[in-house]
Design a protein around this motif. Structure first.
Motif, PDB file in Angstrom:
ATOM      1  N   GLU A  16       5.192   1.130  -8.572  1.00 31.12           N
ATOM      2  CA  GLU A  16       4.603   0.127  -7.679  1.00 31.12           C
ATOM      3  C   GLU A  16       3.455  -0.598  -8.385  1.00 31.12           C
ATOM      4  O   GLU A  16       2.684   0.006  -9.119  1.00 31.12           O
ATOM      5  N   VAL A  17       3.359  -1.889  -8.148  1.00 27.46           N
ATOM      6  CA  VAL A  17       2.287  -2.696  -8.736  1.00 27.46           C
ATOM      7  C   VAL A  17       1.010  -2.479  -7.940  1.00 27.46           C
ATOM      8  O   VAL A  17       1.008  -2.576  -6.710  1.00 27.46           O
ATOM      9  N   LEU A  18      -0.092  -2.182  -8.648  1.00 23.90           N
ATOM     10  CA  LEU A  18      -1.396  -2.074  -7.995  1.00 23.90           C
ATOM     11  C   LEU A  18      -1.845  -3.471  -7.625  1.00 23.90           C
ATOM     12  O   LEU A  18      -1.763  -4.398  -8.437  1.00 23.90           O
ATOM     13  N   GLU A  19      -2.301  -3.618  -6.388  1.00 20.62           N
ATOM     14  CA  GLU A  19      -2.773  -4.914  -5.931  1.00 20.62           C
ATOM     15  C   GLU A  19      -3.892  -4.728  -4.928  1.00 20.62           C
ATOM     16  O   GLU A  19      -3.976  -3.687  -4.274  1.00 20.62           O
ATOM     17  N   PRO A  20      -4.758  -5.725  -4.818  1.00 17.09           N
ATOM     18  CA  PRO A  20      -5.872  -5.626  -3.873  1.00 17.09           C
ATOM     19  C   PRO A  20      -5.377  -5.417  -2.450  1.00 17.09           C
ATOM     20  O   PRO A  20      -4.342  -5.958  -2.051  1.00 17.09           O
TER      21      PRO A  20
ATOM     22  N   VAL B 209      -4.278  -2.672  -1.095  1.00 19.75           N
ATOM     23  CA  VAL B 209      -3.294  -1.603  -0.939  1.00 19.75           C
ATOM     24  C   VAL B 209      -3.906  -0.298  -1.426  1.00 19.75           C
ATOM     25  O   VAL B 209      -4.481  -0.234  -2.515  1.00 19.75           O
TER      26      VAL B 209
ATOM     27  N   ARG C 159      -0.303   0.196 -17.767  1.00 16.73           N
ATOM     28  CA  ARG C 159      -0.407  -1.259 -17.902  1.00 16.73           C
ATOM     29  C   ARG C 159       0.826  -1.748 -18.665  1.00 16.73           C
ATOM     30  O   ARG C 159       1.130  -1.263 -19.740  1.00 16.73           O
TER      31      ARG C 159
ATOM     32  N   THR D  22       0.634  -6.417 -15.503  1.00 17.37           N
ATOM     33  CA  THR D  22       0.558  -5.642 -14.261  1.00 17.37           C
ATOM     34  C   THR D  22       0.251  -4.186 -14.571  1.00 17.37           C
ATOM     35  O   THR D  22       0.566  -3.674 -15.647  1.00 17.37           O
TER      36      THR D  22
ATOM     37  N   ARG E 288       1.052  -0.495 -13.001  1.00 22.78           N
ATOM     38  CA  ARG E 288       1.992   0.148 -12.079  1.00 22.78           C
ATOM     39  C   ARG E 288       1.720   1.638 -11.970  1.00 22.78           C
ATOM     40  O   ARG E 288       1.170   2.246 -12.877  1.00 22.78           O
ATOM     41  N   THR E 289       2.141   2.180 -10.854  1.00 22.04           N
ATOM     42  CA  THR E 289       2.008   3.616 -10.633  1.00 22.04           C
ATOM     43  C   THR E 289       3.055   4.368 -11.438  1.00 22.04           C
ATOM     44  O   THR E 289       4.150   3.868 -11.696  1.00 22.04           O
TER      45      THR E 289
END
Length: 158
Positions: free
Chosen positions: A34-38, A40, A54, A59, A61-62
């Motif tokens: 999953e992409v880390l995003e503000p 979330v 990275r 991006t 990601r987890t």
């Protein structure tokens, strides 16, 4: 934002769903890639370490893994903090809250070595002061904050 909790397998999913219902932020149990995003919040699933990678497109990601196997807890705060420090450097704020033992102390050292900051929950609001105490005694806490003031302290730091 990412969270590690010491919970039995199956409970982190239910906990994430419940927090999602109560929060203005989106709260999910982390899954692979999953992409880390503000906005979330990712909760590490019980039984698997949560780390970050990275990618070449920029991006982050987890990544979920049972390794390393030599940790007392899975997921481990130390494993997640080390990964976050390696990926984000001085942009990290680690928060160590109530809990038994010393998980989070080595990871806090990684964060501090990369220029990040560590907040610990103050003893007066902790149910169990073990984890925060370990970080404080190691000289790694930048600020001890009571539970009722933690959200504001985090916002002030951002």
């Amino acid at each position: 934002m990412a969270i590690v909790l010491d919970m039995p397998v199956g409970y982190t999913s239910m906990y994430a769903k419940r927090l999602n219902e109560m929060s203005l932020l989106k709260v999910v149990e982390a899954s692979e890639g999953e992409v880390l995003e503000p906005g979330v919040v990712f909760i590490a699933p019980a039984g698997r370490h949560l780390t970050f990678v990275r990618h070449s497109d920029g991006t982050v990601r987890t990544h979920l893994d049972a390794r390393p196997f030599d940790t007392l807890h899975r997921p481990s705060v130390d494993v997640m903090f080390q990964s976050a420090a390696e990926v984000f450097g001085d942009r990290i704020l680690g928060v160590v809250m109530t809990g038994m033992g010393s998980d989070g102390t080595q990871g806090s050292a990684w964060i501090k070595s990369r220029g990040g900051s560590i907040f610990t929950e103050d003893s007066e609001s902790c149910i169990v002061y073990g984890m925060p105490r370990s970080v404080v005694e190691a000289g790694l806490s930048d600020r001890s904050v009571t539970l009722d003031c933690m959200a504001q302290a985090i916002l002030d730091r951002l």
